[in-house]
Design an enzyme around this catalytic site. Structure first.
Site, short mmCIF file in Angstrom:
data_model
loop_
_atom_site.label_atom_id
_atom_site.label_comp_id
_atom_site.label_asym_id
_atom_site.label_seq_id
_atom_site.Cartn_x
_atom_site.Cartn_y
_atom_site.Cartn_z
N LYS A 126 7.31 37.99 10.47
CA LYS A 126 6.47 36.73 9.92
C LYS A 126 6.48 36.83 8.32
CE LYS A 126 3.59 37.63 13.85
NZ LYS A 126 3.33 36.23 14.87
N ASP A 140 -4.72 44.59 11.85
CA ASP A 140 -3.48 43.88 12.26
C ASP A 140 -3.39 43.01 11.27
OD1 ASP A 140 -1.81 42.25 13.32
OD2 ASP A 140 -3.01 41.69 15.02
N CYS A 195 -1.60 33.34 22.35
CA CYS A 195 -1.87 34.81 22.73
C CYS A 195 -3.25 35.27 22.37
CB CYS A 195 -0.93 35.90 22.11
SG CYS A 195 0.82 35.77 22.72
N HIS A 242 -5.55 38.89 18.67
CA HIS A 242 -4.19 38.52 19.48
C HIS A 242 -4.38 39.44 20.64
CE1 HIS A 242 0.24 38.60 20.13
NE2 HIS A 242 0.30 37.38 19.45
N GLN A 284 -0.60 38.40 10.27
CA GLN A 284 -0.83 36.99 9.67
C GLN A 284 -1.20 37.23 8.41
OE1 GLN A 284 -0.03 34.17 11.01
NE2 GLN A 284 0.64 35.07 12.93
#
Ligand code: PMP
Length: 406
Positions: A226, A200, A364, A123, A203
């Site tokens: 999220k 990261d 993104c 991202h 997700q």
């Protein structure tokens, strides 16, 4: 315990609505998830019963707010399998967490000639802060290639690692492809070269069990919104000894020990990295989201989401001219696709008329789009409250798209 999707849907008030005349089929969960009533009630209770600034007051409301904020930190620590709550820094989100590491840890540790290793599917928020760092510090950004099926090229990764690699920064799950990064292989390899590792988890946290201690990384970041929590709140987990060695990035109230014009001294982490009044209600809402999420039967939720993903994938692959990006296994919750002769934006507009919310664009991840020779895809992404009707609405909507563009 098993998973009751109808009951779950009833706990998310926003789902019970029509878009025009159509039932809402919300399939934009990789962008943000909806909030259960339990989260909204926790936010309401804070504002309605004990709204107050934290840490520096002796009055009752402030004490309650401080206690709620700090126990939210404890809740996040448990959720991530962290050793201690003071390893949890509240941030505004994933982006803010990565920028904090880039401006504090990396600014201190990175020298000209050092290398930062990321992947081609990151991202923008796990690309641009490192580009800015490279401009500031004279380091070099190296990129692990992505194979045709969306998996990272692990042999290229091994070749790219060297004694110059200071930091490896990878997403746990690709927001554009849904493909899961093999961290169990990649983190130990980075460690063999003594690199620091940032993951990261934007997700991942709503779909995979995450245990930072078992992963063996040094930093893990995610966003509350999220994970069925509020926007504007996120988490940076940092390994205790790493966080302790880091200088502050932003200065202000709450991050200091003493201030004088001769010089100031810093509070211990996590306060050192939480300058100013933090997002108190966000942290409380996030803890409520984690309570909600953790009370579910995770095996049943995973099976449910996986069944929807498989069913939708199979049906989509039967549509002539439809191409799915990211077919590597294991993958979860995301289907990115293109349809020959139709711009993804038009797909999104037509689906919206059918009540189906998907995302279209570059998500993104412009370098990844370029890698596949595209400027955009349509992306359907699933959460625990999605059901068969949502999948049917997506398929029905795509039939309409094909009819209109035939
Ligand atoms: N990384 C990934 C993999 C993401 O999916 C996102 C959100 N789309 C981000 C980072 C940025 O998250 P936020 O905008 O909440 O900071």
């Amino acid at each position: 315990m098993s998973f009751d999707v109808a009951l779950t849907r009833s706990q998310f008030p926003v789902l019970n609505q029509r878009v025009g005349k159509k039932r809402l089929a919300y399939l934009d969960n990789a962008a943000t998830t909806h909030k259960p009533q339990a989260v909204m009630s926790a936010v309401d209770r804070y504002y309605g019963e004990y709204n107050s600034n934290i840490h520096r007051a002796v009055h009752t409301l402030s004490q309650k707010a401080t206690e709620a904020y700090e126990s939210s930190r404890q809740r996040v620590a448990e959720f991530l399998g962290a050793d201690r709550p003071d390893e949890i820094v509240f941030t505004a989100g994933t982006t803010a967490g990565i920028n904090l590491v880039a401006n504090s840890w990396a600014d201190q540790h990175i020298q000209p000639g050092d290398e930062i290793l990321i992947s081609h599917l990151e991202h923008h928020s796990n690309i641009v802060p490192w580009q800015l760092l490279c401009e500031r510090r004279g380091c070099t950004l190296k990129v692990i290639p992505v194979l045709e099926d969306g998996q990272l090229d692990l042999s290229a990764y091994e070749q790219l690692l060297s004694e110059r690699t200071r930091l490896v920064a990878l997403s746990h799950v690709s927001n554009t492809l849904g493909v899961i990064t093999p961290l169990d292989v990649m983190i130990p390899k980075a460690k063999e070269w003594g690199a620091t590792v940032l993951i990261d988890g934007a997700q991942a946290v709503a779909h995979l069990p995450v245990n930072v201690t078992e992963l063996g990384c040094d930093f893990y970041v995610f966003s509350g919104h999220k994970l069925y929590g509020p926007t504007g709140i996120g988490v940076l987990w940092g390994r205790g000894e790493v966080l302790h060695g880091m200088p502050p990035w932003q200065g202000g109230g709450d991050m200091i020990e003493t201030v004088s014009f001769a010089g100031s001294t810093w509070a211990e982490p996590p306060a050192r990295f939480e300058a100013g009044t933090p997002n108190i209600v966000g942290a409380i809402g996030l803890a409520a989201a984690i309570d909600y999420f953790d009370a579910l039967d995770h095996a049943a939720v995973t099976a449910h989401e996986d069944a929807l993903l498989r069913q939708a994938t199979e049906a989509l692959l039967n549509i002539p001219g439809l191409r799915i990006l990211g077919t590597a296994e294991p993958k979860l919750s995301v289907i990115s696709f293109t349809l020959e002769g139709v711009h993804p934006h038009d797909i999104g507009m037509i689906l919206n008329k059918e009540g189906v919310a998907i995302r279209t664009g570059h998500h993104c991840t412009q370098p990844l789009m370029e890698r596949f020779g595209l400027d955009a895809t349509a992306r359907a992404s699933f959460a625990l409250y999605n059901d068969q009707e949502d999948v049917s609405a997506l398929l029905h909507g795509l039939e309409t798209v094909r009819r209109l563009f035939a």
